[in-house]
Enzyme design. Structure first.
Site, PDB file in Angstrom:
ATOM      1  N   LYS A 175       0.849  -1.191   0.000  1.00  0.00           N
ATOM      2  CA  LYS A 175       0.000   0.000   0.000  1.00  0.00           C
ATOM      3  C   LYS A 175       0.886   1.243   0.000  1.00  0.00           C
ATOM      4  O   LYS A 175       1.999   1.199   0.526  1.00  0.00           O
ATOM      5  CB  LYS A 175      -0.909   0.003   1.235  1.00  0.00           C
ATOM      6  CG  LYS A 175      -1.719  -1.266   1.455  1.00  0.00           C
ATOM      7  CD  LYS A 175      -2.825  -1.414   0.446  1.00  0.00           C
ATOM      8  CE  LYS A 175      -3.669  -2.657   0.763  1.00  0.00           C
ATOM      9  NZ  LYS A 175      -4.806  -2.809  -0.160  1.00  0.00           N
ATOM     10  N   HIS A 294      -6.559 -13.450  -7.502  1.00  0.00           N
ATOM     11  CA  HIS A 294      -7.368 -12.454  -6.802  1.00  0.00           C
ATOM     12  C   HIS A 294      -8.790 -12.525  -7.345  1.00  0.00           C
ATOM     13  O   HIS A 294      -8.985 -12.748  -8.535  1.00  0.00           O
ATOM     14  CB  HIS A 294      -6.790 -11.050  -6.994  1.00  0.00           C
ATOM     15  CG  HIS A 294      -7.305 -10.063  -5.987  1.00  0.00           C
ATOM     16  ND1 HIS A 294      -8.600  -9.578  -6.027  1.00  0.00           N
ATOM     17  CD2 HIS A 294      -6.723  -9.489  -4.913  1.00  0.00           C
ATOM     18  CE1 HIS A 294      -8.772  -8.731  -5.013  1.00  0.00           C
ATOM     19  NE2 HIS A 294      -7.653  -8.672  -4.318  1.00  0.00           N
TER      20      HIS A 294
END
Length: 477
Positions: A175, A294
């Site tokens: 992140k 994902h």
């Protein structure tokens, strides 16, 4: 048209519209071992009987259409049609039924999840006679399962490649997910890996944007992997997202990852599509790459209880299409997921044989006939205080992925990674000693804090963080 011609045309064929249930509702039908079985949650329009609604689903997802057609006489409908063979009311609902449909295996192309879904859920979900429709589960027969390669490698092969046993694996999503340069991104990966994590990860929407092109990211992440491996003596990896705008570009990125010698790549299998995913899975098996999956966009399909498709179906489809990891919710974090339901599809991902268990949302017994298993990934809003629950819920064959729970550590990425590794090792040791993680979890973490200032700092930061919302999708009681 002459009377003679008219008479010939009408022989054996009566035009018009007839009820679906006359042909496609067959409660006397005994299912075959080779049938694909589906459980649909059906919400008919007012005035439409459940038998007609269930038959309509069977018809429109197999051989039927809205009217009688003369070409029905050119084939054997009895051989190829789907059949609604059982209907049961949904507990606590006045206008919902579970309709069970059996499909002959000949309706489906071998080894194609794309074709399977195009038939079963491709058109019928827009049918006007239904207010809503949801595919709750599928039974994939061994005869069809054996036409798929499945995961490129599977759980045991992955453990052997990584030389890591007896505990869950630890990961971290980098992140901020967008905006970092490739070099800074690689630096963040390195700090996490040297701190004690097994993997770092591209987020789902990190592909090849102007601020960080894919090739640059791959190179700097590979450098981070090799440097961390040299320092720690452990095998490390980063999920390099190969998802791209075309299948050709996706494979090109996977080829470059293999040339760099990294152990794993990644794909967004729903947005990327099942055809692309299966192609990438085949490449990964042939070239020794692990494949992380994902599930971006899954909640558009599976979140609502009365319409769409349950994630357990998407999970089965992924196991067939191919993937070594897949995100599966956390139960305790920020994302949707009821405990028993989550454990149900986690077993469907990992185990070889799963018995029918409606208490966990499993409608059919599923035999995977030795197809390799998929490692579930717990990710989304989790931190060190969740470690005992995650270890107890998911067991050893899982990846516990802490993004903010690593990078949000007040001392930086490496201390955040160290805190997670210490917490995990403490929980695994306590479990192996016979302690109850569900009851003694907080005590175990507090005791470990005495030996790890990094863990103590993490516990202080996240001591009050909770995500307490009722799940939308629950098991029918």
């Amino acid at each position: 048209m002459s009377p003679q011609t008219e008479t010939k045309a009408s022989v054996g064929f009566k035009a018009g519209v007839k009820d679906y249930k006359l042909t496609y509702y067959t409660p006397e039908y005994e299912t075959k071992d080779t049938d694909i079985l589906a459980a649909f949650r059906v919400s008919p329009q007012p005035g439409v009987p459940p038998e007609e609604a269930g038959a309509a689903v069977a018809a429109e997802s197999s051989t039927g259409t809205w009217t009688t057609v003369w070409t029905d006489g050119l084939t054997s409908l009895d051989r190829y049609k789907g059949r609604c063979y059982h209907i049961e009311p949904v507990a606590g609902e006045d206008s919902q039924w579970i309709c069970y449909v059996a499909y002959p295996l000949d309706l489906f192309e071998e080894g194609s999840v794309t074709n399977m879904f195009t038939s079963i859920v491709g058109n019928v979900f827009g049918f006007k006679a239904l207010r809503a429709l949801r595919l709750e589960d599928l039974r994939i027969p061994p005869a069809y399962t054996k036409t798929f390669q499945g995961p490129p490698h599977g759980i045991q092969v992955e453990r052997d490649k990584l030389n890591k046993y007896g505990r869950p694996l630890l990961g971290c999503t980098i992140k901020p997910k967008l905006g970092l340069s490739a070099k800074n991104y690689g630096r963040a990966c390195y700090e996490c890996l040297r701190g004690g994590l097994d993997f770092t990860k591209d987020d789902e929407n990190v592909n090849s944007q102007p601020f960080m092109r894919w090739r640059d990211r791959f190179v700097f992440c590979a450098e981070a992997i090799y440097k961390a491996q040299a320092e720690t003596g452990e095998i490390k990896g980063h999920y390099l997202n190969a998802t791209a705008g075309t299948c050709e570009e996706m494979i090109k990125r996977a080829v470059f990852a293999r040339e760099l010698g990294v152990p794993i790549v990644m794909h967004d299998y729903i947005t990327g599509g099942f055809t692309a995913n299966t192609s990438l899975a085949h490449y990964c098996r042939d070239n020794g790459l692990l494949l992380h999956i994902h599930r971006a966009m899954h909640a558009v399909i599976d979140r609502q209880k009365n319409h769409g498709m349950h994630f357990r179906v998407l999970a089965k489809a992924l196991r067939m299409s191919g993937g070594d990891h897949i995100h599966a919710g956390t139960v305790v974090g920020k994302l949707e997921g009821e405990r028993e339901m989550t454990l149900g599809f986690v077993d469907l991902l990992r185990d070889d044989f799963i018995e029918k268990d409606r208490a966990r949302g499993i409608f059919f017994t599923q035999d995977w006939v030795s197809m390799p298993g998929v490692i579930p990934v717990a990710s989304g809003g989790i931190h060190v205080w969740h470690m005992p629950a995650l270890t107890e819920i998911f067991g050893d064959d899982s990846v516990l992925q802490f993004g903010g729970g690593t990078l949000g550590h007040p001392w930086g990425n490496a201390p955040g990674a160290a805190a997670n590794r210490v917490a995990l090792e403490a929980c695994v040791q306590a479990r192996n000693e016979g302690r109850d993680l569900a009851r003694e979890g907080n005590e175990i973490i507090r005791a470990a804090c005495k030996w790890s200032p990094e863990l103590a700092a993490a516990c202080e930061v996240w001591k009050a963080i909770k995500f307490e919302f009722e799940p939308v999708d629950t098991i029918d009681k």
